[in-house]
Design an enzyme around this catalytic site. Structure first.
Site, PDB file in Angstrom:
ATOM      1  N   ASN A  36       0.804  -1.238   0.000  1.00 30.16           N
ATOM      2  CA  ASN A  36       0.000   0.000   0.000  1.00 30.16           C
ATOM      3  C   ASN A  36       0.833   1.283   0.000  1.00 30.16           C
ATOM      4  OD1 ASN A  36       0.688  -0.607   2.672  1.00 30.16           O
ATOM      5  ND2 ASN A  36      -1.019   0.570   3.462  1.00 30.16           N
ATOM      6  N   GLU A  56       3.678  -4.697  12.382  1.00 35.52           N
ATOM      7  CA  GLU A  56       2.783  -3.564  12.142  1.00 35.52           C
ATOM      8  C   GLU A  56       1.674  -4.106  11.248  1.00 35.52           C
ATOM      9  OE1 GLU A  56       5.527  -0.481  10.709  1.00 35.52           O
ATOM     10  OE2 GLU A  56       5.865   0.091  12.787  1.00 35.52           O
ATOM     11  N   CYS A  67      -3.094   1.625   6.375  1.00 34.01           N
ATOM     12  CA  CYS A  67      -3.470   0.920   7.605  1.00 34.01           C
ATOM     13  C   CYS A  67      -4.148   1.861   8.594  1.00 34.01           C
ATOM     14  CB  CYS A  67      -2.238   0.296   8.237  1.00 34.01           C
ATOM     15  SG  CYS A  67      -0.932   1.518   8.509  1.00 34.01           S
ATOM     16  N   GLU A 109       7.721   0.998  16.316  1.00 36.94           N
ATOM     17  CA  GLU A 109       8.923   1.496  15.652  1.00 36.94           C
ATOM     18  C   GLU A 109       8.802   3.014  15.585  1.00 36.94           C
ATOM     19  OE1 GLU A 109      10.589  -0.707  12.365  1.00 36.94           O
ATOM     20  OE2 GLU A 109       9.370  -2.465  12.809  1.00 36.94           O
TER      21      GLU A 109
HETATM   22  P1  NAD Z   1      -0.138  -9.228   3.337  1.00 40.15           P
HETATM   23  O1  NAD Z   1      -0.146  -9.662   4.746  1.00 40.15           O
HETATM   24  O2  NAD Z   1      -0.927  -9.974   2.345  1.00 40.15           O
HETATM   25  O3  NAD Z   1       1.352  -9.203   2.766  1.00 40.15           O
HETATM   26  C1  NAD Z   1       2.395  -8.499   3.401  1.00 40.15           C
HETATM   27  C2  NAD Z   1       3.733  -9.083   2.958  1.00 40.15           C
HETATM   28  O4  NAD Z   1       3.871 -10.399   3.481  1.00 40.15           O
HETATM   29  C3  NAD Z   1       3.889  -9.206   1.446  1.00 40.15           C
HETATM   30  O5  NAD Z   1       5.225  -8.890   1.099  1.00 40.15           O
HETATM   31  C4  NAD Z   1       3.610 -10.675   1.212  1.00 40.15           C
HETATM   32  O6  NAD Z   1       4.166 -11.171   0.034  1.00 40.15           O
HETATM   33  C5  NAD Z   1       4.253 -11.290   2.430  1.00 40.15           C
HETATM   34  N1  NAD Z   1       3.797 -12.649   2.782  1.00 40.15           N
HETATM   35  C6  NAD Z   1       2.619 -13.246   2.462  1.00 40.15           C
HETATM   36  N2  NAD Z   1       2.572 -14.482   2.999  1.00 40.15           N
HETATM   37  C7  NAD Z   1       3.733 -14.655   3.676  1.00 40.15           C
HETATM   38  C8  NAD Z   1       4.281 -15.727   4.451  1.00 40.15           C
HETATM   39  N3  NAD Z   1       3.602 -16.865   4.645  1.00 40.15           N
HETATM   40  N4  NAD Z   1       5.494 -15.562   5.005  1.00 40.15           N
HETATM   41  C9  NAD Z   1       6.187 -14.420   4.846  1.00 40.15           C
HETATM   42  N5  NAD Z   1       5.719 -13.383   4.108  1.00 40.15           N
HETATM   43  C10 NAD Z   1       4.507 -13.490   3.542  1.00 40.15           C
HETATM   44  O7  NAD Z   1      -0.564  -7.691   3.361  1.00 40.15           O
HETATM   45  P2  NAD Z   1      -0.898  -6.767   2.124  1.00 40.15           P
HETATM   46  O8  NAD Z   1      -2.199  -7.184   1.546  1.00 40.15           O
HETATM   47  O9  NAD Z   1       0.302  -6.694   1.242  1.00 40.15           O
HETATM   48  O10 NAD Z   1      -1.037  -5.342   2.846  1.00 40.15           O
HETATM   49  C11 NAD Z   1      -2.212  -4.860   3.398  1.00 40.15           C
HETATM   50  C12 NAD Z   1      -2.236  -5.084   4.898  1.00 40.15           C
HETATM   51  O11 NAD Z   1      -1.115  -4.451   5.509  1.00 40.15           O
HETATM   52  C13 NAD Z   1      -3.447  -4.469   5.567  1.00 40.15           C
HETATM   53  O12 NAD Z   1      -3.940  -5.366   6.519  1.00 40.15           O
HETATM   54  C14 NAD Z   1      -2.877  -3.228   6.243  1.00 40.15           C
HETATM   55  O13 NAD Z   1      -3.629  -2.760   7.357  1.00 40.15           O
HETATM   56  C15 NAD Z   1      -1.539  -3.700   6.637  1.00 40.15           C
HETATM   57  N6  NAD Z   1      -0.640  -2.563   6.878  1.00 40.15           N
HETATM   58  C16 NAD Z   1      -0.258  -2.259   8.151  1.00 40.15           C
HETATM   59  C17 NAD Z   1       0.549  -1.159   8.388  1.00 40.15           C
HETATM   60  C18 NAD Z   1       0.995  -0.778   9.773  1.00 40.15           C
HETATM   61  O14 NAD Z   1       1.944  -0.005   9.883  1.00 40.15           O
HETATM   62  N7  NAD Z   1       0.380  -1.256  10.828  1.00 40.15           N
HETATM   63  C19 NAD Z   1       0.979  -0.382   7.319  1.00 40.15           C
HETATM   64  C20 NAD Z   1       0.568  -0.728   6.039  1.00 40.15           C
HETATM   65  C21 NAD Z   1      -0.237  -1.824   5.827  1.00 40.15           C
END
Ligand code: NAD
Length: 487
Positions: free
Chosen positions: A156, A255, A289, A468
């Protein structure tokens, strides 16, 4: 032929042993953008070994002022290649070019400069201890790098979140292996060039790409050579990573997702609150997020806020992301759009009144293959309904009336998440009082997503583990050794 994005290991872009590739498509048009090489297990292993090698060769012991200087050079180089980063970010995500300039790439530069300043100014904790016999002991904690840190980031705000972790990790003397989202592979590769040009030793920054289960992310978090994991992504994946990483007993920073509330009191300046709410619901097509998906409004101003927010939704311009007048891009993918549309259906089944939006727009030729969606507002839902409980991650909010301050606080805190909240009021004491009672990592009063990078960032509950930012980052990316000297 499509551009090819390769893994970056040990200071060079790796030639793949075999053709393990996936296609990255443009979210705005649906057309293929690039071929991305997937890292197999041996390549991930090589990345971790290269990272270890860079530490042993000296990065971990490089003087702090040199590491800070390197971070500043990296910031300058991103600035020099600003429009290239902007174009890569907009291409990958479909976000408006103005946002990529003002938020994403600007923040990447700020991340490097801020952590250069923070690490350069950091001291060590020390205590002079009085002993029962009248003598004293001096305690001081020496902070050392964690070692090889796995950095896993979502799609995102890809460059912003990547640099938010890479800058402090490198500042503290760690080496990193980065796993960008499969949806946004481009800027991590550009950053590899920038860091190499800034003089970072080969192996201190590696990038491995992967897609789905049994791929680079999983190989990385289960690798015994990884000494710390920082992950930003969904709560579901965070849980999987936690499980996979557990055998190594390594520090983790998570996060994760949010289901963030805004509370609007009846004393607000309605226009100012509407500007802020509109930003907090619709920025990045709701894919931050921190975005607000629940808006609790005092009954006395409920109609004003609902009508005003709908009017502001109507002003959004969904168009070519590279156009300067575009305010709102598509969602990241067709798959994500299907998920968001399922919530649009669920809301209607639960009896929501759709104040505006609710479907998919027709933007005409050129954009008809993109993952576009209408910004949407609902009334008539309660906290019991799934669209009000679960993170949707789209340009959508439910507006719910309240009568008393206590009721508003209870409604806002009635969630499994705990990332962020915003309180809109002109009553100074009420602003402080209510913000402090939000069970979240970040509570804003009369603003949203205003960040001082020295302050802690993160969430509670399903929203994550740890913080962080500023000193919190220095703590996460280092391991202290306490030395006690009897004087
Ligand atoms: P996601 O959890 O699908 O993917 C995040 C990352 O994890 C990607 O690089 C993905 O390829 C990787 N991944 C997927 N499966 C994995 C596994 N089994 N082992 C290791 N890595 C793996 O999230 P998304 O759809 O890319 O992003 C959206 C989500 O991120 C939303 O829930 C959003 O709220 C959250 N987010 C949180 C913050 C925060 O700071 N709290 C910031 C931005 C986004």
């Amino acid at each position: 032929p499509l551009p090819v994005i390769r893994n970056f290991v040990g200071g060079t872009f790796a030639e793949p042993d075999e053709e393990r590739c996936f296609t990255k498509t443009d979210p705005a048009t649906g057309t293929p953008l690039a071929q991305v090489h997937e890292a197999d297990r041996p390549l991930v292993d090589r990345a971790v070994r290269s990272a270890r090698g860079a530490l042993v060769d000296g990065w971990a012991h490089t003087p702090v002022r040199e590491r800070a200087a390197l971070l500043r050079r990296a910031a300058d180089l991103i600035e020099q290649r600003f429009e290239e980063f902007v174009a890569a970010e907009v291409g990958d995500t479909g976000k408006p070019v103005t946002q990529a300039r003002e938020l994403d790439v600007a923040r990447a530069i700020a991340n490097f400069r801020t952590f250069a300043d923070i690490v350069a100014a950091a001291g060590q904790d020390s205590y002079l201890t009085d002993l029962p016999d009248g003598r004293q002991a001096l305690n001081y904690a020496v902070r050392k790098p964690l070692g090889v840190v796995a950095v896993i980031v979502p799609w995102n705000l890809p460059l912003l979140l990547l640099t938010w972790k890479v800058a402090p990790a490198l500042a503290c003397g760690n080496a990193v292996v980065v796993k960008p989202s499969e949806e946004t592979p481009s800027t991590a590769a550009l950053l590899a060039e920038v860091l190499a040009d800034a003089g970072l030793p080969a192996g201190a920054y590696n990038v491995v790409h992967g897609f789905g289960a049994g791929s680079a992310g999983e190989f990385l978090v289960t690798h015994p050579g990884v000494e710390g994991i920082t992950f930003t992504g969904s709560s579901a994946t965070g849980t999987e990573v936690m499980r996979a990483a557990a055998p190594g007993v390594r520090p983790v920073s998570f996060e994760l997702g949010g289901k963030n509330a805004a509370i609007v009191f009846d004393d607000v300046d309605v226009d100012e609150a509407l500007d802020g709410l509109s930003r907090s619901v619709f920025t990045n097509t709701g894919q931050v997020c921190l975005c607000t998906e629940r808006v609790y409004v005092h009954r006395a101003v409920f109609t004003d806020i609902v009508d005003g927010l709908a009017e502001r939704a109507g002003r959004l311009r969904l168009d070519d992301p590279f156009s300067a007048h575009t305010t709102t891009g598509p969602l990241i993918s067709q798959e994500h759009r299907r998920k968001v549309l399922r919530y649009y259906d669920l809301a209607e089944q639960a009896g929501a009144k759709v104040v505006t939006g609710g479907g998919t727009p027709d933007l005409g030729p050129g954009l008809d293959g993109g993952a576009w969606i209408e910004p949407t507002l609902w009334t008539g839902l309660t906290n019991a309904d799934r669209p009000v409980r679960e993170e949707i991650f789209g340009p959508v909010a439910a507006l719910i009336p309240f009568d008393t301050e206590e009721e508003a606080i209870a409604l806002a805190n009635d969630t499994d998440y705990g990332l962020a909240a915003a309180v809109w009021t002109n009553d100074l004491r009420r602003g402080h009082r209510v913000a402090q009672r939000m069970d979240v990592g970040m509570a804003w009063v009369n603003t949203w997503f205003l960040r001082d990078l020295r302050s802690p960032f993160g969430g509670a509950g399903l929203s994550g583990i740890g913080r962080e930012g500023g000193a919190s980052s220095l703590h996460f990316y280092t391991e202290p050794t306490n030395v006690c000297v009897q004087l």
